[in-house]
Design an enzyme around this catalytic site. Sequence first.
Site, PDB file in Angstrom:
ATOM      1  N   THR A 191       0.817  -1.205   0.000  1.00 17.36           N
ATOM      2  CA  THR A 191       0.000   0.000   0.000  1.00 17.36           C
ATOM      3  C   THR A 191       0.852   1.257   0.000  1.00 17.36           C
ATOM      4  O   THR A 191       2.005   1.244   0.485  1.00 17.36           O
ATOM      5  CB  THR A 191      -0.910   0.012   1.247  1.00 17.36           C
ATOM      6  OG1 THR A 191      -1.555   1.280   1.365  1.00 17.36           O
ATOM      7  CG2 THR A 191      -0.098  -0.217   2.516  1.00 17.36           C
TER       8      THR A 191
ATOM      9  N   TYR B 191      -2.618   0.030  10.774  1.00 15.28           N
ATOM     10  CA  TYR B 191      -2.684  -0.541   9.419  1.00 15.28           C
ATOM     11  C   TYR B 191      -1.382  -0.290   8.661  1.00 15.28           C
ATOM     12  O   TYR B 191      -0.832  -1.205   8.030  1.00 15.28           O
ATOM     13  CB  TYR B 191      -3.859   0.065   8.661  1.00 15.28           C
ATOM     14  CG  TYR B 191      -3.900  -0.296   7.194  1.00 15.28           C
ATOM     15  CD1 TYR B 191      -4.335  -1.550   6.787  1.00 15.28           C
ATOM     16  CD2 TYR B 191      -3.503   0.608   6.216  1.00 15.28           C
ATOM     17  CE1 TYR B 191      -4.363  -1.897   5.443  1.00 15.28           C
ATOM     18  CE2 TYR B 191      -3.533   0.277   4.876  1.00 15.28           C
ATOM     19  CZ  TYR B 191      -3.956  -0.979   4.490  1.00 15.28           C
ATOM     20  OH  TYR B 191      -3.978  -1.315   3.160  1.00 15.28           O
TER      21      TYR B 191
END
Length: 354
Positions: free
Chosen positions: A131, A174
């Site tokens: 990501t 995250y």
Amino acid sequence: MKADRDLRPVLITGGAGFIGANLADRLASAGHRVLLYDALARPGVERNVDWLRARHRGQIDLRIVDIREEAPLSAAVGQAKAVFHFAAQVAVTTSLSDPIDDFETNAAGTLRLLEAVRRHAPETPLIFASTNKVYGDLADLELALTPGGYRPLDRRIAENGVAEQRPLDFHSPYGCSKGAADQYVLDYARSYGLRTAVMRMSCIYGQRQMGNEDQGWVAHFLIRALRGEPITLYGDGHQVRDILDVSDAVDAYLAAWAHIDRIAGQALNLGGGPRNAVSLRTLIAHIGRLIGSEVELRQAPWRKGDQHWFVADSRAARAALGLAEPRAWREGVADLAAWLTDEHAEVSAQVAAQ
């Protein structure tokens, strides 16, 4: 990538999800057997499995299992000719409310997968979906607010985007869990010689995306607008992201498999780039034009770790993998709107018939 004489399946963890299902469809269309390895935790992904099985009878297998379960994971890896790793906890907000589960899924789950490859299939390529959050909130970038949204004052960054050489800076649980997984995948190439690579994705959108407020925001905006419901903007709505159609993302993953020995041990950015950089407000205005009515907006405070601006510099990936320029965002969003219109009409009809 066309199927060869190797009849082993391609393993896709998180294969019932948005990108996994699109990749599975392309692989099956080329003649590969595909093993979907998915806990089916995200609402609605069962429809992706049904869609794949209807299109590719006999080529799609499903194992409903969590990525954290070691024995079935090792068994699946042992029979696979390639592994695409999408299984993840995907929302920053969820990671903040339950960081332990986030870590166990994203970081520990990835480590278990890498160990399964190392022990049972050391020659099998593994490509990991990382990501852009590994680069942090980019708060050090000086930005100007323009009519099209935020834009870096540094012309080089504004014109090209954030490159892989940018220092990593994990924000939110995250960001930490995905960032740790990202680094483990790279290190297993260094330490153990595995054929692993990382794709650091920006915002992917497209058909089969069942977006919500926390993840899949392009589809989420469209779904809300098509239902005549308001869209909540966190922050001022001038945040800019580069968005990439899922068909281009699938091209990149297939090319990564084809060129795995060239890119093993590397992390490559994958996004729409400067040509597909769009602010939230610009996208919503375009959605309004697509549906023929103004979209109602609501305002809410900024969320933790939200980047004011992120555009991926994907030149390294395009050069290494021979990728074409990505699809223009207006064209792709229009196609997604048409698919969502048909999809929700079909689902509503099924519910009414029950």
